[in-house]
Design an enzyme around this catalytic site. Sequence first.
Site, short mmCIF file in Angstrom:
data_model
loop_
_atom_site.label_atom_id
_atom_site.label_comp_id
_atom_site.label_asym_id
_atom_site.label_seq_id
_atom_site.Cartn_x
_atom_site.Cartn_y
_atom_site.Cartn_z
N ASP A 13 0.82 -1.21 0.00
CA ASP A 13 0.00 0.00 0.00
C ASP A 13 0.86 1.27 0.00
O ASP A 13 2.03 1.23 0.38
CB ASP A 13 -0.93 -0.03 1.23
N ASN A 15 1.17 3.50 -2.75
CA ASN A 15 1.73 3.94 -4.04
C ASN A 15 1.28 5.36 -4.39
O ASN A 15 2.07 6.18 -4.84
CB ASN A 15 1.26 3.02 -5.18
N SER A 58 -7.51 -5.47 -4.93
CA SER A 58 -8.56 -6.05 -4.09
C SER A 58 -9.89 -6.01 -4.84
O SER A 58 -10.04 -5.26 -5.81
CB SER A 58 -8.69 -5.26 -2.78
N ASN A 61 -11.06 -2.54 -5.05
CA ASN A 61 -10.31 -1.53 -5.81
C ASN A 61 -11.00 -1.15 -7.12
O ASN A 61 -10.64 -0.12 -7.73
CB ASN A 61 -8.87 -1.98 -6.08
N SER A 189 -7.87 -4.86 5.26
CA SER A 189 -8.48 -4.53 3.96
C SER A 189 -8.90 -5.76 3.14
O SER A 189 -8.58 -5.87 1.95
CB SER A 189 -7.53 -3.64 3.13
C1 IPE Z 1 -5.23 -2.66 -0.08
O1 IPE Z 1 -4.98 -1.31 -0.23
C2 IPE Z 1 -5.26 -3.32 -1.44
C3 IPE Z 1 -3.97 -3.45 -2.11
C4 IPE Z 1 -2.83 -3.10 -1.66
C5 IPE Z 1 -4.04 -4.08 -3.42
P1 IPE Z 1 -6.15 -0.24 -0.30
O2 IPE Z 1 -5.53 1.08 -0.52
O3 IPE Z 1 -7.19 -0.67 -1.27
O4 IPE Z 1 -6.78 -0.36 1.17
P2 IPE Z 1 -7.67 0.67 1.98
O5 IPE Z 1 -8.72 1.15 1.05
O6 IPE Z 1 -6.78 1.76 2.44
O7 IPE Z 1 -8.20 -0.14 3.13
C1 IPE Z 2 -1.71 0.34 -3.31
O1 IPE Z 2 -1.48 1.70 -3.34
C2 IPE Z 2 -1.91 -0.25 -4.67
C3 IPE Z 2 -3.30 -0.62 -4.97
C4 IPE Z 2 -4.30 -0.61 -4.13
C5 IPE Z 2 -3.56 -1.06 -6.33
P1 IPE Z 2 -2.65 2.75 -3.32
O2 IPE Z 2 -3.04 3.07 -4.71
O3 IPE Z 2 -3.77 2.29 -2.45
O4 IPE Z 2 -1.94 4.00 -2.66
P2 IPE Z 2 -2.51 4.95 -1.54
O5 IPE Z 2 -2.93 4.08 -0.39
O6 IPE Z 2 -3.67 5.68 -2.14
O7 IPE Z 2 -1.38 5.84 -1.20
MG MG Z 3 -4.14 2.43 -0.45
#
Ligand code: IPE
Ligand code: IPE
Ligand code: MG
Length: 237
Positions: A13, A15, A58, A61, A189
């Site tokens: 998480d 990114n 997920s 997502n 999550s």
């Molecule tokens: C969890 O991250 C899913 C992945 C890393 C693929 P999210 O960014 O979707 O989680 P939440 O929404 O903060 O719980």
């Molecule tokens: C995790 O990073 C990757 C995926 C869920 C695909 P995020 O895209 O959730 O990054 P943040 O949490 O918004 O920083």
């Molecule tokens: Mg995230």
Amino acid sequence: MADLPKHIAIIMDGNGRWAEAQGLPRIEGHRRGVDSVRMVSEMASELGIEAITLYCLSSENWKRPQPELDFLMHLLEQYLVEERRLIMEQGLRLKVIGRRDRLPESVITEMDKTLQMSAENQGTALVLAIDYGGRDEITKVVRELAREVADGKLAEEKIDEELVSSRLYTAGLPEVDLMIRTGGDFRVSNFLLWQLSYAELWVTESCWPDFKRELFLSAIDDYATRQRRFGGLSVNQ
Ligand code: IPE
Ligand code: IPE
Ligand code: MG
């Protein structure tokens, strides 16, 4: 190394936050995240870890904006093509868990190629959780078992934890010993809800693109110091 986890699961998480902090669009964070994926797969293989499961997408997502989802699909396809050589060199055995039916055809094609090519590899199992949801996985198993009972193929009393485990996507993999989450949030999550029962949790504030070898090693070192009791009074019980 003593007390090496057999199976490590990672919520990759942060990114988006990483990219925003550099003044870049969110997708640049996903792009940079691939370097960390390569690093953890390489290290898991070097250390002789049996399995590493990476949360790539997920089931929730899909709520994200379409351009971000399109980019993630593009990145996934590119990863499956470009990393194929390294996967083979390191003897990694690719496995994908989650729903297949909502993924683009082009991703499925490249995925199947890499799955097939690496199927006989004897090294670390590299498990990608794509369109994966823990609740979705358990619901699917419940539905499957209910159908078998209704059809008279399975006696209700035969349903036990072992049977349920054997029907999960992760069947055949060792128990998850260590779960790492980057990005600083203390939640699961919807990741591996059944499988994380007794996993040790390790959270870092660092975002996924900043997850480097030293951090991975500190998580593994920290794991070795944990006293796992599994509900008993001491580890030796
Ligand atoms: C969890 O991250 C899913 C992945 C890393 C693929 P999210 O960014 O979707 O989680 P939440 O929404 O903060 O719980
Ligand atoms: C995790 O990073 C990757 C995926 C869920 C695909 P995020 O895209 O959730 O990054 P943040 O949490 O918004 O920083
Ligand atoms: Mg995230």
